[in-house]
Scaffold this active site. Structure first.
Site, PDB file in Angstrom:
ATOM      1  N   HIS A 135     -64.261 -35.296 -10.963  1.00  0.00           N
ATOM      2  CA  HIS A 135     -62.984 -34.796 -10.441  1.00  0.00           C
ATOM      3  C   HIS A 135     -62.015 -34.520 -11.584  1.00  0.00           C
ATOM      4  O   HIS A 135     -62.138 -35.055 -12.680  1.00  0.00           O
ATOM      5  CB  HIS A 135     -62.368 -35.810  -9.471  1.00  0.00           C
ATOM      6  CG  HIS A 135     -62.053 -37.134 -10.071  1.00  0.00           C
ATOM      7  ND1 HIS A 135     -60.938 -37.343 -10.869  1.00  0.00           N
ATOM      8  CD2 HIS A 135     -62.698 -38.314 -10.024  1.00  0.00           C
ATOM      9  CE1 HIS A 135     -60.916 -38.596 -11.263  1.00  0.00           C
ATOM     10  NE2 HIS A 135     -61.981 -39.216 -10.786  1.00  0.00           N
ATOM     11  N   GLU A 149     -66.839 -43.895  -6.350  1.00  0.00           N
ATOM     12  CA  GLU A 149     -67.123 -44.716  -7.514  1.00  0.00           C
ATOM     13  C   GLU A 149     -66.961 -46.189  -7.159  1.00  0.00           C
ATOM     14  O   GLU A 149     -66.679 -46.542  -6.021  1.00  0.00           O
ATOM     15  CB  GLU A 149     -66.251 -44.308  -8.703  1.00  0.00           C
ATOM     16  CG  GLU A 149     -64.779 -44.536  -8.541  1.00  0.00           C
ATOM     17  CD  GLU A 149     -64.006 -44.059  -9.754  1.00  0.00           C
ATOM     18  OE1 GLU A 149     -63.881 -44.842 -10.717  1.00  0.00           O
ATOM     19  OE2 GLU A 149     -63.528 -42.914  -9.743  1.00  0.00           O
ATOM     20  N   TYR A 202     -62.891 -51.756  -7.301  1.00  0.00           N
ATOM     21  CA  TYR A 202     -62.445 -52.781  -8.238  1.00  0.00           C
ATOM     22  C   TYR A 202     -61.521 -53.822  -7.623  1.00  0.00           C
ATOM     23  O   TYR A 202     -60.903 -54.609  -8.339  1.00  0.00           O
ATOM     24  CB  TYR A 202     -61.762 -52.119  -9.442  1.00  0.00           C
ATOM     25  CG  TYR A 202     -62.706 -51.233 -10.204  1.00  0.00           C
ATOM     26  CD1 TYR A 202     -63.716 -51.778 -10.992  1.00  0.00           C
ATOM     27  CD2 TYR A 202     -62.614 -49.851 -10.126  1.00  0.00           C
ATOM     28  CE1 TYR A 202     -64.598 -50.974 -11.687  1.00  0.00           C
ATOM     29  CE2 TYR A 202     -63.486 -49.041 -10.818  1.00  0.00           C
ATOM     30  CZ  TYR A 202     -64.478 -49.596 -11.592  1.00  0.00           C
ATOM     31  OH  TYR A 202     -65.352 -48.799 -12.270  1.00  0.00           O
TER      32      TYR A 202
END
Length: 108
Positions: A10, A87, A90
């Protein structure tokens, strides 16, 4: 049968610009990120894509749509967005300064 894959990251987001850990957080593209996606789209304009896939984050969808808009294919290219393409997540580190997050996560 031969298959060719084009992988594109991206464009730049505000989290990228300000060195923040992103993961699943949905930071929008900056003007630079949009312009980079246009440049990639122009470079790939002559590729006849059979399909297009992205994660379901707005930064990935917008990048993919810009690339598709720049494409000169005679047939429409449908974008499929999937959460499986996101992705890494976290957790509580998302949105924090990258340097501090990595120090806290990896420090002894």
């Amino acid at each position: 049968m031969k298959a060719t894959f084009y992988l594109v990251r991206h464009g730049q987001t505000f989290y990228n610009r300000y060195n923040k850990l992103q993961g699943w957080s949905d930071s929008p593209l900056t003007e630079n990120g949009i312009q980079d996606a246009v440049k990639v789209g122009k470079r790939l304009a002559r590729i006849n894509f059979s399909a297009a896939f992205s994660s379901d984050t707005s930064r990935a969808i917008k990048t993919a749509r810009i690339i598709i808009e720049e494409n000169n294919s005679s047939k429409p290219i449908e974008l499929t967005s999937l959460p499986n393409l996101r992705e890494q997540f976290y957790g509580s580190f998302e949105g924090t300064n990258m340097d501090a997050a990595w120090l806290n996560a990896g420090a002894p």
